[in-house]
Design a protein around this motif. Structure first.
Motif, mmCIF file in Angstrom:
data_model
loop_
_atom_site.group_PDB
_atom_site.id
_atom_site.type_symbol
_atom_site.label_atom_id
_atom_site.label_comp_id
_atom_site.label_asym_id
_atom_site.label_seq_id
_atom_site.Cartn_x
_atom_site.Cartn_y
_atom_site.Cartn_z
ATOM 1 N N ALA A 1 -23.427 19.776 15.201
ATOM 2 C CA ALA A 1 -22.997 18.517 14.582
ATOM 3 C C ALA A 1 -22.176 17.722 15.601
ATOM 4 N N GLU A 2 -21.219 18.379 16.221
ATOM 5 C CA GLU A 2 -20.385 17.686 17.215
ATOM 6 C C GLU A 2 -21.228 17.227 18.401
ATOM 7 N N ALA A 3 -22.143 18.104 18.813
ATOM 8 C CA ALA A 3 -22.985 17.764 19.968
ATOM 9 C C ALA A 3 -23.847 16.538 19.681
ATOM 10 N N SER A 4 -24.364 16.442 18.453
ATOM 11 C CA SER A 4 -25.256 15.313 18.153
ATOM 12 C C SER A 4 -24.499 13.998 18.333
ATOM 13 N N PHE A 5 -23.198 14.007 18.078
ATOM 14 C CA PHE A 5 -22.383 12.807 18.310
ATOM 15 C C PHE A 5 -22.006 12.674 19.782
ATOM 16 N N ASN A 6 -21.594 13.787 20.388
ATOM 17 C CA ASN A 6 -21.169 13.702 21.786
ATOM 18 C C ASN A 6 -22.283 13.200 22.691
ATOM 19 N N LEU A 7 -23.520 13.457 22.310
ATOM 20 C CA LEU A 7 -24.640 13.051 23.143
ATOM 21 C C LEU A 7 -25.239 11.715 22.711
ATOM 22 N N ALA A 8 -24.564 11.051 21.751
ATOM 23 C CA ALA A 8 -25.070 9.740 21.302
ATOM 24 C C ALA A 8 -24.803 8.666 22.353
ATOM 25 N N ARG A 9 -23.863 8.940 23.271
ATOM 26 C CA ARG A 9 -23.496 7.910 24.248
ATOM 27 C C ARG A 9 -24.554 7.751 25.336
ATOM 28 N N CYS B 1 0.835 -1.208 0.000
ATOM 29 C CA CYS B 1 0.000 0.000 0.000
ATOM 30 C C CYS B 1 0.870 1.257 0.000
ATOM 31 N N THR B 2 0.237 2.350 -0.396
ATOM 32 C CA THR B 2 0.818 3.675 -0.213
ATOM 33 C C THR B 2 0.396 4.169 1.170
ATOM 34 N N ILE B 3 1.334 4.689 1.938
ATOM 35 C CA ILE B 3 0.999 5.185 3.275
ATOM 36 C C ILE B 3 0.684 6.677 3.177
ATOM 37 N N SER B 4 -0.455 7.060 3.742
ATOM 38 C CA SER B 4 -0.856 8.472 3.677
ATOM 39 C C SER B 4 0.039 9.310 4.580
ATOM 40 N N LEU B 5 0.490 10.429 4.067
ATOM 41 C CA LEU B 5 1.333 11.310 4.886
ATOM 42 C C LEU B 5 0.475 12.223 5.747
ATOM 43 N N PHE B 6 -0.808 12.332 5.359
ATOM 44 C CA PHE B 6 -1.757 13.118 6.155
ATOM 45 C C PHE B 6 -2.990 12.250 6.345
ATOM 46 N N THR B 7 -3.307 11.983 7.586
ATOM 47 C CA THR B 7 -4.440 11.087 7.834
ATOM 48 C C THR B 7 -5.210 11.580 9.047
ATOM 49 N N LYS B 8 -6.474 11.241 9.108
ATOM 50 C CA LYS B 8 -7.257 11.673 10.263
ATOM 51 C C LYS B 8 -8.243 10.580 10.631
ATOM 52 N N GLN B 9 -8.820 10.718 11.801
ATOM 53 C CA GLN B 9 -9.837 9.770 12.234
ATOM 54 C C GLN B 9 -11.201 10.432 12.219
ATOM 55 N N ASP B 10 -12.213 9.611 12.048
ATOM 56 C CA ASP B 10 -13.572 10.130 11.931
ATOM 57 C C ASP B 10 -14.503 9.371 12.856
ATOM 58 N N ARG B 11 -15.599 10.020 13.168
ATOM 59 C CA ARG B 11 -16.625 9.355 13.971
ATOM 60 C C ARG B 11 -17.693 8.799 13.033
ATOM 61 N N LYS B 12 -18.105 7.583 13.316
ATOM 62 C CA LYS B 12 -19.118 6.913 12.504
ATOM 63 C C LYS B 12 -20.274 6.557 13.420
ATOM 64 N N ASN B 13 -21.421 7.120 13.161
ATOM 65 C CA ASN B 13 -22.544 6.933 14.080
ATOM 66 C C ASN B 13 -23.342 5.669 13.809
ATOM 67 N N TYR B 14 -23.553 4.876 14.818
ATOM 68 C CA TYR B 14 -24.657 3.930 14.826
ATOM 69 C C TYR B 14 -24.940 3.557 16.264
ATOM 70 N N PHE B 15 -26.182 3.270 16.538
ATOM 71 C CA PHE B 15 -26.571 2.951 17.908
ATOM 72 C C PHE B 15 -26.644 1.448 18.076
ATOM 73 N N TYR B 16 -25.865 0.928 18.972
ATOM 74 C CA TYR B 16 -25.945 -0.486 19.306
ATOM 75 C C TYR B 16 -25.360 -0.618 20.704
ATOM 76 N N PRO B 17 -25.969 -1.442 21.548
ATOM 77 C CA PRO B 17 -25.507 -1.431 22.945
ATOM 78 C C PRO B 17 -24.048 -1.837 23.137
ATOM 79 N N ASP B 18 -23.455 -2.530 22.155
ATOM 80 C CA ASP B 18 -22.044 -2.903 22.353
ATOM 81 C C ASP B 18 -21.083 -1.790 21.948
ATOM 82 N N LEU B 19 -21.627 -0.681 21.471
ATOM 83 C CA LEU B 19 -20.791 0.451 21.045
ATOM 84 C C LEU B 19 -20.993 1.592 22.033
ATOM 85 N N PRO B 20 -20.054 1.773 22.985
ATOM 86 C CA PRO B 20 -20.347 2.642 24.130
ATOM 87 C C PRO B 20 -20.613 4.105 23.799
#
Lengths: 482, 99, 488
Positions: free
Chosen positions: C315-323, A74-93
């Motif tokens: 937008a940030e709040a909607s995620f922060n309050l998802a917990r 693979c090519t390694i990204s020199l700039f990378t970030k993390q993102d939040r992915k929403n879903y509701f499930y009890p095992d995902l705190p």
């Protein structure tokens, strides 16, 4: 009426493989990643997503993911970030998973697999880091489920392939290759039974030769190679069946029931899924320096493909054997040590690939559980080569080694298993066998030369297999003809 | 963009919020007003503007801030469990999840 | 002068000279809360027992000579969205009414290390969403200057407690003005530090890329003392800066000669209440008379700051309050039908209306189809706004203006007009958007004798300059000396 020729179909398959990284601590907190443990005892406010807590990224997790990327071209990204992915499930705190969306750590790689038609490149679209979820336990009685967050926050990489796979066998080969690579570079132990390697499979079918992709279905969390293989076979067959009978494939997520050997669509009541990815504000984007990538590249050990080539060129092993012996790091390392201790590597490889793997299977053992060091099989081969023991005895000694962990030389000595080469002793045995088996002797003399085999067998039995069969044969013939 | 009751219901489902009829109606009214106020932003020319600039720190995050892979002590379970869990419970209890 | 009217530095003197003991002071403050708080309703939780124990302990350490901090033994209060181990931290929400964190926020640890004595947890808007403290699930805090009026928000309990002498100082949090606006409504000093100066670990997140914890105090000197204690790198917060921070008391210099001050015309236009504009223009005159160079500037992007702020924050709040789904902590709905019902009802019954409204808005601007038009657009606007402020700071040392276009309004007056309330955040939100530091200090009174705040905005990590300007203004005016009468 126009006659319709039966249409041929081909499968288009892509895999999303989740591998747990073998860091000691979790991805965003210092809780242990050790498997097992009492429920909810490998947890802290951070991995439980308690109010006010913040994730602190584990440097090693990033390094491991980069290594995985480097090992899969693979090519390694020199700039990378993390993102939040929403879903509701009890095992995902947190109600969201910290993952990576549009700037994954690694992209555009490939691995090579062996297929019936030779080598094939399976392209890798991306590898990104994310956190694992917890586990739900369902009660036997009552209307409850119980959540255990011990696995929550164990670091994962998700390896997303391009849809370059065309059969269950290729999917299996691809998974085996990935597993070997990840184990070789030491970033994941890939224990499927502990869930540290899991695959989601995307499958569609289309008329052979067509360039257009069919609608795909997804099967999630397949946790054995066998399940992946069977699920693909069944789903491809199902889709072809649906299309042939005039139906259409719907994009859906299906659950594979390995016991029943069939899949069924998952409930889609809350399927109005919209992950709403957005940049994780608690984790600033990462600038990956070229020096870091260089350092990690230098740390990479010999990869399975390279090692396989070396076995072929250095040890003269057949390609197939070299492939089997490099299919897992543990096996390969074991063989490597054994080979180093031997002058007859070919024979050692036969023992390792043949009897050793068979015994492990029968005893349901891991390589790590083998009670003797890799040098012992080499010693065993040396005993055979020196004529100290014969083949059948060697098999017994090998079994004994698994039971006691003892050195083959010790076993042979303790049990007096050395080949009997003493002619005077063997002559006595031969004479007794001739006396006790007049019928066979008669047969032989009538010209049934095969009867000699039975007599040799009897002699071997009488010596508890220790006799040198060659010598017995010679002595018998001499006596009978003489 | 008009905010309809259907949109509010859809968004509420995504956000796992249950609204009664009164709430829905007042949310339709309030959110419509607020969103049309947000729409002002559409006038602003943002072509060729980087969206990530603010989040990038002017310090080396990778070398300087990330955590070393060292295991620390986890918390006692009783300090973490929901206060309504029964005494001696080992888990977080939820209604049965059908998969 | 009564004890509660003293500043941190004055009390530190009294304690050092053994003119008062820490337990005596703490007892005095607890008694004052006891007698006054039923009227003002600043506190959600009063930690009487812990406070007295802490006071004894701190006194011992002072006597031993093992503790020598200007904050040692000074009783204070903390906004109830900052986690305190073993003490309920509710965010003024039904959702967290049963939440007792098993950990301290970084700032709380630092204050304890400095010998601070915690009196209790202060009221606020639910999850810091609001600017009047009226959205608290528990109580409505009153403005000490006029108990018919709001104290501002969301750190309304903190500001009112400091103004009324129910705490010597307090911590608040500021996401879009939540320290500065209540400070201005209640006539105290409130500082929002540069994003990254103070650790957010243990601050219950509202909008993570805006939130900062900061002090509310009676004077600029006290502000510098508290900031010294809470600022600095925390490895538990990756957004916290690793640069060394200066000793802010060194910035307490009564001199602004040659300082270049920008006054954006967008901050003093007709939308601002006239007596506020007059007070700000008077401040400009004070600074000019003291030798600063004040110039009118323009920040045209101001008309976009409020939508930009709210889109990103929500937008940030909607995620922060998802917990908050009832599973791990917080309110659990009774008799759920199934998991979905459990999650939805726990959230719907646990959150108040304003919180729900903001979650819905935040969900909307992130949902597919609207993401680019709202969220992505706002991120880009954030870049432009940040650049415009940074550009202004190439020429000016500080920017000054009002904190809020109005003074404290009547309880209930605006609660039903969310757009109006959002728009009134216009002067405070750009500071959070650009991650800048800003302070609110008393600069006058309106026709109803309600306090007016002056906002001084600085460059990133240049708290020193705003503290110096604020201190100089304070030393040359008397506004900070006024105290609400409270009919005592």
């Amino acid at each position: 009426m126009i006659e319709v020729k039966p249409m041929e179909y081909e499968a288009v398959i892509g895999l999303e493989v989740h591998a747990e990284l073998s860091t000691k601590s979790k991805i965003f907190c210092s809780c242990t990643t050790e498997f097992g443990g009492q429920p909810n005892t490998h947890c802290c406010p951070i991995c439980l997503g308690m109010p006010g807590t913040l994730p602190v990224l584990n440097k090693k997790a990033v390094e491991y993911a980069i290594k995985a990327g480097l090992a899969t071209n693979c090519t390694i990204s020199l700039f990378t970030k993390q993102d939040r992915k929403n879903y509701f499930y009890p095992d995902l705190p947190k109600g969201y998973q910290i993952s990576q969306y549009d700037l994954p750590l690694c992209k555009d790689g490939y691995v090579e697999i062996e297929t019936e038609n030779g080598k094939k490149k399976i392209r890798i679209n991306r590898i990104h880091i994310e956190e694992d979820a917890g586990k739900l336990v369902h009660s036997e009685y009552g209307n409850y489920s119980f959540v255990d967050y011990n696995r929550t926050g164990v670091p994962l990489i998700e390896i997303v392939s391009e849809p370059d796979i065309s059969s269950a066998a290729e999917a299996k080969a691809y998974l085996e290759k990935l597993k070997a690579i990840l184990q070789f570079i030491g970033v994941s132990d890939c224990k499927m039974e502990e869930g540290s390697l899991r695959a989601d499979v995307n499958i569609s079918v289309r008329p052979k030769g067509s360039k257009q992709l069919g609608e795909r279905t997804e099967m999630k969390n397949l946790n054995s190679f066998r399940a992946v293989y069977r699920a693909i076979e069944a789903e491809v067959a199902r889709q072809i069946e649906v299309i042939k009978s005039g139906g259409v494939i719907h994009r859906e997520t299906r659950r594979w029931d390995d016991a029943k050997g069939e899949s069924y669509p998952m409930r889609s009541k809350e399927d109005a899924q919209d992950y709403r990815y957005f940049p994780e504000p608690d984790l600033p984007p990462l600038i990956i320096k070229k020096e870091l990538i260089e350092r990690l590249k230098n740390e990479l050990p010999e990869l399975p493909d390279a090692r396989k080539q070396r076995y072929i060129s250095e040890y003269g092993l057949p390609e197939y054997d070299a492939g089997v012996l490099t299919s897992s790091k543990e096996l390969s390392d074991f063989f490597e040590e054994a080979a180093k201790a031997s002058t007859n590597v070919k024979a050692v490889s036969n023992w390792v690939m043949g009897d050793m793997l068979r015994i492990l299977r029968e005893k349901n053992m891991e390589i790590a559980e083998i009670p003797f060091p890799p040098a012992y099989p080499a010693k065993l081969v040396a005993l055979i080569d020196k004529g100290v023991i014969n083949g059948p005895t060697a098999k017994k000694v090998f079994e004994e080694m698994f039971d006691t962990g003892k050195d083959p030389e010790t076993i042979v000595k303790e049990q007096g298993l050395e080949v009997l080469n003493d002619e005077s002793v063997l002559l006595e045995v031969v004479e007794r066998v001739i006396q006790e088996n007049p019928n066979s002797v008669a047969d032989y003399k009538k010209g049934k030369k095969k009867a000699i085999g039975f007599l040799v067998g009897q002699a071997m039995k009488a010596t508890k297999g220790k006799a040198n069969p060659q010598l017995i044969n010679e002595l018998l013939i001499k006596k009978l003809e003489g | 963009m008009t905010i309809t009751k259907e949109i509010i219901e859809y968004i509420a489902m995504l956000a796992r919020l249950q609204l009664d009829e009164n709430e829905k109606n007042s949310m339709v009214a309030d959110i419509s007003k607020i969103i049309s106020y947000f729409d002002k932003l559409k006038e602003l020319d943002t072509s060729n503007i980087d969206a990530m600039e603010f989040l990038v720190m002017d310090e080396d995050v990778f070398e300087g801030a990330l955590r070393d892979d060292i295991v620390g002590k986890s918390y006692d379970r009783e300090d973490l469990l929901h206060p309504e869990e029964e005494e001696g419970s080992e888990y977080f209890t939820v209604p049965r999840v059908v998969e | 002068m009564k004890l509660h009217e003293y500043t941190i530095s004055q009390l530190h003197d009294l304690i050092s000279k053994r003119e008062i003991s820490v337990p005596e002071l703490t007892r005095y403050m607890l008694d004052r809360i006891e007698s006054l708080d039923s009227k003002l309703e600043c506190y959600i939780t009063v930690t009487e027992k812990q406070a007295m124990e802490q006071a004894e302990k701190v006194q011992k350490m002072i006597d031993d000579g093992t503790l020598n901090s200007p904050l040692a033994g000074i009783p204070m209060g903390i906004k109830d969205n900052i986690c305190t181990r073993g003490i309920p931290t509710t965010c003024a929400s039904k959702m967290l009414s049963n939440f007792v964190p098993p950990y301290d926020a970084h700032v709380v640890k630092k204050l304890y290390d400095n010998g601070a004595v915690l009196l209790g947890k202060l009221n606020m808007d639910e999850f810091a969403m609001g600017s009047s403290t009226e959205s608290s699930h528990f109580k409505k805090t009153k403005n000490p200057w006029d108990t018919e009026r709001v104290p501002g928000g969301s750190s309304g309990g903190s500001a009112a407690a400091v103004a009324a002498g129910e705490a010597i100082y307090a911590l608040g949090s500021d996401t879009g003005g939540s320290i500065r606006q209540p400070a201005s409504f209640c006539g105290c000093v409130g500082l929002k530090p540069t994003y990254g100066l103070v650790s957010r670990f243990g601050l219950v997140a509202y909008a993570s890329s805006f939130d900062q914890i900061g002090p509310l105090t009676k004077t600029v000197t006290d502000c510098a003392l508290v900031l010294n204690a809470i600022a600095g790198h925390d490895p538990m917060d990756l957004t916290s800066s690793r640069r060394q921070h200066p000793d802010y008391t060194k910035a307490l210099i009564n001199d602004v000669k040659g300082m270049k001050i920008g006054v954006p015309r967008e901050f003093i236009d007709d939308s601002v209440q006239k007596d506020i504009r007059d007070a700000v223009l008077n401040a400009v005159k004070v600074f000019s008379d003291l030798g600063a160079r004040c110039e009118e500037i323009s920040i045209p992007i101001m008309e976009y700051v409020v939508p930009t702020y709210y889109i990103i924050a929500l937008a940030e709040a909607s995620f922060n309050l998802a917990r908050y789904d009832g599973v791990k902590f917080g309110y659990r709905a009774a008799n759920p039908k199934d998991m979905l019902d459990f999650c939805m009802r726990s959230r719907s019954e646990g959150f108040g209306t304003e919180v729900k409204r903001r979650i819905l808005l935040g969900t909307y601007v992130l949902s597919s189809g609207y993401y680019d038009a709202y969220y992505k657009k706002a991120l880009k606007a954030r870049t432009i706004i940040t650049r415009e402020f940074n550009k202004a700071f190439e020429e000016y040392d500080i920017i000054i203006g009002p904190v809020s276009p109005t003074t404290a309004y009547r309880i209930g007056e605006k609660i039903n007009d969310p757009v109006q309330m959002y728009m009134e955040d216009i002067f405070t939100v750009p500071v959070n958007i650009a991650g800048l530091p800003a302070i609110s200090i008393p600069c006058g009174f309106d026709s109803k004798s309600l306090p007016i705040g002056l906002q001084i905005i600085g460059k990133r990590f240049d708290e020193t300059t705003i503290i110096r300007a604020a201190y100089t203004f304070e030393q040359n005016t008397d506004f900070h000396k006024a105290r609400p009468s409270l009919n005592e």
